[in-house]
Scaffold this motif. Structure first.
Motif, PDB file in Angstrom:
ATOM      1  N   GLY A  10     -19.591  39.202 -28.181  1.00 52.12           N
ATOM      2  CA  GLY A  10     -19.740  38.844 -29.589  1.00 52.12           C
ATOM      3  C   GLY A  10     -19.345  37.397 -29.819  1.00 52.12           C
ATOM      4  N   VAL A  69     -13.566  42.074 -26.972  1.00 47.78           N
ATOM      5  CA  VAL A  69     -14.579  42.595 -27.893  1.00 47.78           C
ATOM      6  C   VAL A  69     -14.367  41.946 -29.261  1.00 47.78           C
ATOM      7  CG1 VAL A  69     -15.545  44.647 -28.985  1.00 47.78           C
ATOM      8  CG2 VAL A  69     -14.675  44.772 -26.640  1.00 47.78           C
ATOM      9  N   LEU A  71     -16.812  41.948 -31.868  1.00 45.57           N
ATOM     10  CA  LEU A  71     -17.975  42.389 -32.635  1.00 45.57           C
ATOM     11  C   LEU A  71     -17.599  42.694 -34.083  1.00 45.57           C
ATOM     12  CD1 LEU A  71     -19.243  44.880 -29.914  1.00 45.57           C
ATOM     13  CD2 LEU A  71     -20.361  42.713 -30.503  1.00 45.57           C
ATOM     14  N   LYS A  72     -18.605  42.938 -34.907  1.00 52.44           N
ATOM     15  CA  LYS A  72     -18.349  43.395 -36.272  1.00 52.44           C
ATOM     16  C   LYS A  72     -17.876  44.848 -36.222  1.00 52.44           C
ATOM     17  CE  LYS A  72     -19.834  39.602 -38.225  1.00 52.44           C
ATOM     18  NZ  LYS A  72     -18.879  38.664 -38.875  1.00 52.44           N
ATOM     19  N   PRO A  73     -16.980  45.230 -37.127  1.00 53.08           N
ATOM     20  CA  PRO A  73     -16.445  46.604 -37.087  1.00 53.08           C
ATOM     21  C   PRO A  73     -17.515  47.685 -37.131  1.00 53.08           C
ATOM     22  CG  PRO A  73     -15.160  45.249 -38.593  1.00 53.08           C
ATOM     23  CD  PRO A  73     -16.345  44.419 -38.176  1.00 53.08           C
ATOM     24  N   ASN A  75     -20.454  47.845 -35.799  1.00 50.62           N
ATOM     25  CA  ASN A  75     -21.288  48.115 -34.621  1.00 50.62           C
ATOM     26  C   ASN A  75     -20.522  48.157 -33.305  1.00 50.62           C
ATOM     27  OD1 ASN A  75     -20.789  45.417 -34.143  1.00 50.62           O
ATOM     28  ND2 ASN A  75     -22.940  44.792 -34.089  1.00 50.62           N
ATOM     29  N   VAL A  76     -19.185  48.085 -33.362  1.00 47.92           N
ATOM     30  CA  VAL A  76     -18.422  48.044 -32.122  1.00 47.92           C
ATOM     31  C   VAL A  76     -18.540  49.346 -31.337  1.00 47.92           C
ATOM     32  CG1 VAL A  76     -16.239  48.746 -33.234  1.00 47.92           C
ATOM     33  CG2 VAL A  76     -16.189  47.497 -31.080  1.00 47.92           C
ATOM     34  N   ARG A  77     -18.480  50.477 -32.012  1.00 53.19           N
ATOM     35  CA  ARG A  77     -18.558  51.755 -31.310  1.00 53.19           C
ATOM     36  C   ARG A  77     -19.934  51.945 -30.662  1.00 53.19           C
ATOM     37  NH1 ARG A  77     -15.917  52.207 -35.993  1.00 53.19           N
ATOM     38  NH2 ARG A  77     -13.793  53.046 -36.024  1.00 53.19           N
ATOM     39  N   LEU A  80     -20.163  49.597 -27.539  1.00 54.33           N
ATOM     40  CA  LEU A  80     -19.339  50.082 -26.432  1.00 54.33           C
ATOM     41  C   LEU A  80     -19.902  51.377 -25.843  1.00 54.33           C
ATOM     42  CD1 LEU A  80     -15.679  49.410 -27.642  1.00 54.33           C
ATOM     43  CD2 LEU A  80     -17.082  48.057 -26.091  1.00 54.33           C
ATOM     44  N   SER A  96      -9.497  44.155 -27.868  1.00 51.74           N
ATOM     45  CA  SER A  96     -10.287  44.205 -29.093  1.00 51.74           C
ATOM     46  C   SER A  96      -9.655  43.330 -30.168  1.00 51.74           C
ATOM     47  CB  SER A  96     -10.381  45.641 -29.612  1.00 51.74           C
ATOM     48  OG  SER A  96     -10.952  45.658 -30.910  1.00 51.74           O
ATOM     49  N   VAL A  98     -11.216  43.330 -33.162  1.00 55.76           N
ATOM     50  CA  VAL A  98     -12.041  43.851 -34.249  1.00 55.76           C
ATOM     51  C   VAL A  98     -11.162  44.447 -35.342  1.00 55.76           C
ATOM     52  CG1 VAL A  98     -13.917  45.410 -34.864  1.00 55.76           C
ATOM     53  CG2 VAL A  98     -13.853  44.374 -32.578  1.00 55.76           C
ATOM     54  N   LEU A 106     -11.175  53.150 -29.833  1.00 55.22           N
ATOM     55  CA  LEU A 106     -11.710  52.534 -28.620  1.00 55.22           C
ATOM     56  C   LEU A 106     -11.603  53.491 -27.435  1.00 55.22           C
ATOM     57  CD1 LEU A 106     -10.089  49.034 -29.146  1.00 55.22           C
ATOM     58  CD2 LEU A 106     -12.525  49.537 -29.332  1.00 55.22           C
TER      59      LEU A 106
END
Length: 265
Positions: A10, A69, A71-73, A75-77, A80, A96, A98, A106
């Motif tokens: 990200g 990591v 990323l935006k909250p 789309n993180v899941r 991953l 992370s 995030v 996570l």
């Protein structure tokens, strides 16, 4: 500590700032950093500095040892989950940065991984961040490495994960709060006669000096305030007027409003 390959998943504002800070501090060589982003056109400066830019997260994860990591909250899941097969608990440390994504969140996606949750702020790009960290399944050596990494980028404090949302508000949102205060000082300085450039320098350096007094001397703010508030003086007159207008109260309310936004969403 030996150099490790670091993948930043990200390359947005924070991810790019981390890469910049790692380079400027000398903690990492450009060739040891991989930054991923779908649209890589915004990462020209990092590419020109020798940082490897990728659109493929799988390649970045497999070739690195430290996975940051950023990323935006929302789309993180999903991201991953898509690349969970690339993670190796024996090789990787997952860090992370995030907001609002817990270590348990996570771990649900990538179980068994050494996980560090870190909350820096954007001053990490100039090595002046405050970074709060919490961890799970990480060895003492791994935690030392992560702390050393973030210490190159400012100051680091270990906290209980239950305080991470609060740390986000005080440290990360706090950058914006401090800048808004400085902007108001500049506006006031212009009103009383300064040009914008001079007012900006005076306001910013004054805030920097105030912060350094507290950090270097480990003092309470009121100790330093007392030194400049003489009886019937202009400083106490200004401070009292600000308090009459709700200065401290508005700051406290702003902090709690940001915190409530995080915990409710």
């Amino acid at each position: 500590m030996s150099a490790k390959k670091i993948a930043i998943i990200g390359g947005g504002n924070l991810g790019s700032a981390i890469a910049q800070g790692l380079l400027k501090s000398g903690f990492s060589k450009a060739g040891d950093i991989i930054v991923t982003k779908r649209n890589t056109s915004t990462l020209t400066d990092l590419r020109d500095a020798g940082v490897r830019i990728e659109t493929d997260n799988d390649i970045a994860i497999r070739e690195a040892e430290i996975i940051v990591v950023a990323l935006k909250p929302y789309n993180v899941r999903e991201v991953l989950q898509e690349f969970k097969g690339s993670f190796n608990p024996a090789k990787h440390i997952l860090i992370s940065v995030v907001t609002g994504v817990s270590i348990d969140d996570l771990e649900h996606v990538v179980p068994g991984m050494p996980v560090v949750r870190a909350m820096p702020n954007t001053a990490i790009a100039i090595q002046e961040s405050i970074t709060c960290i919490a961890h799970k399944h990480a060895t003492e050596e791994q935690i030392r490495y992560v702390k050393t990494m973030f210490d190159q980028l400012g100051a680091t404090v270990a906290i209980d994960e239950k305080l991470m949302d609060a740390a986000t508000v005080l440290g990360a949102c706090g950058i914006a709060f401090a800048l808004r205060y400085i902007r108001a000082n500049i506006q006031g300085g212009i009103e009383i006669g300064f040009d914008v450039r001079t007012a900006s320098l005076i306001a910013a350096q004054t805030v920097k000096g105030a912060a350094e007094l507290l950090i270097r001397e480990s003092r309470h703010p009121e100790e330093e305030i007392d030194k400049v508030t003489t009886p019937k003086g202009c400083t106490i007159a200004g401070l009292n007027e600000m308090e009459h207008q709700g200065f401290s109260s508005s700051l406290i309310k702003g902090i709690t409003a940001s915190y409530n936004k995080i915990v409710k969403d």
